[in-house]
Write an enzyme that holds these catalytic residues in place. Sequence first.
Site, PDB file in Angstrom:
ATOM      1  N   ASP A 444       0.835  -1.147  -0.051  1.00 37.95           N
ATOM      2  CA  ASP A 444      -0.074  -0.073   0.084  1.00 37.95           C
ATOM      3  C   ASP A 444       0.902   1.320   0.025  1.00 37.95           C
ATOM      4  O   ASP A 444       2.202   1.291   0.312  1.00 37.95           O
ATOM      5  CB  ASP A 444      -0.983  -0.032   1.195  1.00 37.95           C
ATOM      6  CG  ASP A 444      -2.176   0.756   1.053  1.00 37.95           C
ATOM      7  OD1 ASP A 444      -2.232   1.537   0.047  1.00 37.95           O
ATOM      8  OD2 ASP A 444      -2.990   0.433   1.918  1.00 37.95           O
ATOM      9  N   ASP A 508     -10.752   1.809  -3.397  1.00 35.20           N
ATOM     10  CA  ASP A 508     -11.381   1.243  -2.141  1.00 35.20           C
ATOM     11  C   ASP A 508     -12.958   1.180  -2.127  1.00 35.20           C
ATOM     12  O   ASP A 508     -13.474   0.561  -1.298  1.00 35.20           O
ATOM     13  CB  ASP A 508     -11.105   2.156  -1.055  1.00 35.20           C
ATOM     14  CG  ASP A 508      -9.590   2.116  -0.689  1.00 35.20           C
ATOM     15  OD1 ASP A 508      -9.133   0.937  -0.944  1.00 35.20           O
ATOM     16  OD2 ASP A 508      -9.041   2.890   0.167  1.00 35.20           O
TER      17      ASP A 508
HETATM   18  C1  DGJ Z   1      -5.723   1.924   1.814  1.00 33.36           C
HETATM   19  C2  DGJ Z   1      -6.184   0.705   1.235  1.00 33.36           C
HETATM   20  O1  DGJ Z   1      -6.623   1.138  -0.312  1.00 33.36           O
HETATM   21  C3  DGJ Z   1      -7.091  -0.241   1.734  1.00 33.36           C
HETATM   22  O2  DGJ Z   1      -7.693  -1.283   0.940  1.00 33.36           O
HETATM   23  C4  DGJ Z   1      -6.843  -0.722   3.095  1.00 33.36           C
HETATM   24  O3  DGJ Z   1      -5.628  -1.481   2.804  1.00 33.36           O
HETATM   25  C5  DGJ Z   1      -6.380   0.367   4.029  1.00 33.36           C
HETATM   26  N1  DGJ Z   1      -5.454   1.348   3.152  1.00 33.36           N
HETATM   27  C6  DGJ Z   1      -5.440   0.006   5.003  1.00 33.36           C
HETATM   28  O4  DGJ Z   1      -5.068   1.069   6.015  1.00 33.36           O
END
Ligand code: DGJ
Length: 705
Positions: A444, A508
């Site tokens: 991430d 997300d």
């Molecule tokens: C941002 C990501 O896009 C999410 O899927 C998740 O992993 C969160 N971060 C976790 O902090």
Amino acid sequence: MSGAQVRLTGGGQSLVLDVANGVPSLIWWGEDIGEADARVAAALAPRAVPHGMLDGGEALDLSPTAARGFTGFPALEIRRGDGTFLADPRLVTVEATPHDARLTLEDVRAGLRLVLTLALDPATGVAAFASRLENTGATVLGVDWLAAIALPLDHDEALLFDGRWAAEMTPVRARIATGAWIKDNRTGRTSHHAPPFAVVGQPGFDEDHGEVMGLHLAWSGSSRVILERLRDGRLQVQAGELFLPGEMNLEPGEAYETPTLYAARDAAGLNGLSARLHPFVRQTILGGRLAARPRPVTFNTWEAVYFRHDLETLKDLAAQAAALGVERFVLDDGWFVGRDDDTTSLGDWRADPLKYPQGLTPLIDHVRSLGMAFGLWVEPEMANRRSALLEAHPDWVLGDEGRAQPLGRGQYVLDLSRPEVAEAIFAQLDALLSAHPIAYLKWDMNRDLTHPASRGRPAVHAQTRAVYALIDRLRAAHPAVEIESCASGGGRADYEILRRSERIWTSDNNDPTVRQKLHRTFSIFFPPEVMGAHVAAATNPITGARSGMTLRAATALFGHMGVEADVRTFSEAERATLARMIALHKSHRARLHGGRLVRLSHPEPGLAALMAVDPEGALVSAVQLDLPRTASPAPLRLAGLDEAASWRVRLLNPSPRPEASMKRAPALADGAESLVPGRVLAQAGLPLPVLTVGGVALFALERVG
Ligand code: DGJ
């Protein structure tokens, strides 16, 4: 190469350059053209020079500059301490094969050598362009801009991609009216709002019609795309890396290489483009490495538990996920020391002793005993102010020392261009991967680069390269570990990161109605197997909208399918539907992930339809996103199917109460099999039942002869 031309061929197309006058220019890119015709095209190419312009006109070549009299946006901007700013590199050598060319240009007076590389993929016709600039002078050469290439455009309708967190790849259409349209991305990642991609085509181009050119700069840092209508009406496009002031300085003998600009042309609209780009990505960007590795259906813990990690709950979720048919369990954020919310602990990549008193092993063993692979979330480029890492090394932050910078999600970016920082992060990740059977990292990256200075100098370029190097080093040390590229959802989705990852976290936002649209734009450039797509809770935590399980699952199953919800709260009926849809995904997985994805068109704008097709069969989904404008749905024409074949067609999810939405149901609505000639499906189309908003019709087709 023949005479004064370079002719590259691939994918049924030719790309022809005129190299007669010391400056290369593009004279043809389209249908395969023979040498003789290409010569004629070259002879006809020069345009009239009107009054009021320079006597020789303005050449729009592959690297136009002011020194040649070009008054549009130049492809190269340089500077030296003595005031030098003009550059007029001229061809000195041309090396070419039928599929690629390397053109070397020099300007001795400006002290530089420019090498343009061009390639046309033999199978798909996707072109790759890049430039390399070398300082052959005796003083420092500052580079303010270097485009991978400048290309003339035949058309002026542009499709660009806007967006934000949770709404990536939002399509924006506009005509290039006048002047330069500059799309800058200064975030230091591919970005949510300005990824360096574009499609330019014949006005009105759509999924199936119109000449189009798709452009994709493979770069995960800051970038710039320029679309310009020159004052004489001609159009050009350029793309390259965006530098901070004074960022790119070349010492004598040093060189800078641009990211690669991939481009494809097709006469059959966006589906035509994807039919070139998807196989190209599979073979060339991914190097064929996913071909023999079915994409495991994934469970992700984020929207199921967020930071509330409890071993027994996680074990229970794993067991229930396995029972649904899930094949990989990914432990998302919240597992490492002290990480109870997003204000702390990034940089300290050790399991939280309170949540995991015996480390990660008991959970990993449990997951593996259920037959699933184990994956882990990390955010290696970052550290929270509250972390042991930054307490010990406050100066490891990418920033202007002594100047405060805003936090993003409570965190700073680590200066990975410093070897000791990259080494420390590598050591932590390497230790994790060496200690545990971790098959997958969700990598991430959750903040923009706002103060990207390293040791007092601008460093987005160095940081971007350092991120690539860190991933490459880790992959070399652990070649079996797959990586998912995530940046607050789809903030780092591009072909260069994809060279070193197996999946992209698309967004997300798992709301299926949003995803149906997003998948259409994302899939212009990316094949479905790298498009992470999850089934979330009925009430979406981001949009607040409710949706049924069939819609959620039918949406996710057209990508790399996953589940991201507290499945313990699902009803028996939801669970049964989800298990069936996962099984359906698996039974069509080879087709979904290796066949052709066609974004089907339908006269009803609120109906989104997709087809995954290969020579043996197809899976078709039609989703009603909004209240239809018309009361009776038009049939769905299956463009892209082999029309000469016959197909056994079946609606997979017939309504148990068709009378609720229809006085008379159309053919096939009862789920009975029917044998239909391909040309009937292509021209008359599949009859659709009346669908309520959020309704889905899923059809399976099997080739009969
Ligand atoms: C941002 C990501 O896009 C999410 O899927 C998740 O992993 C969160 N971060 C976790 O902090």
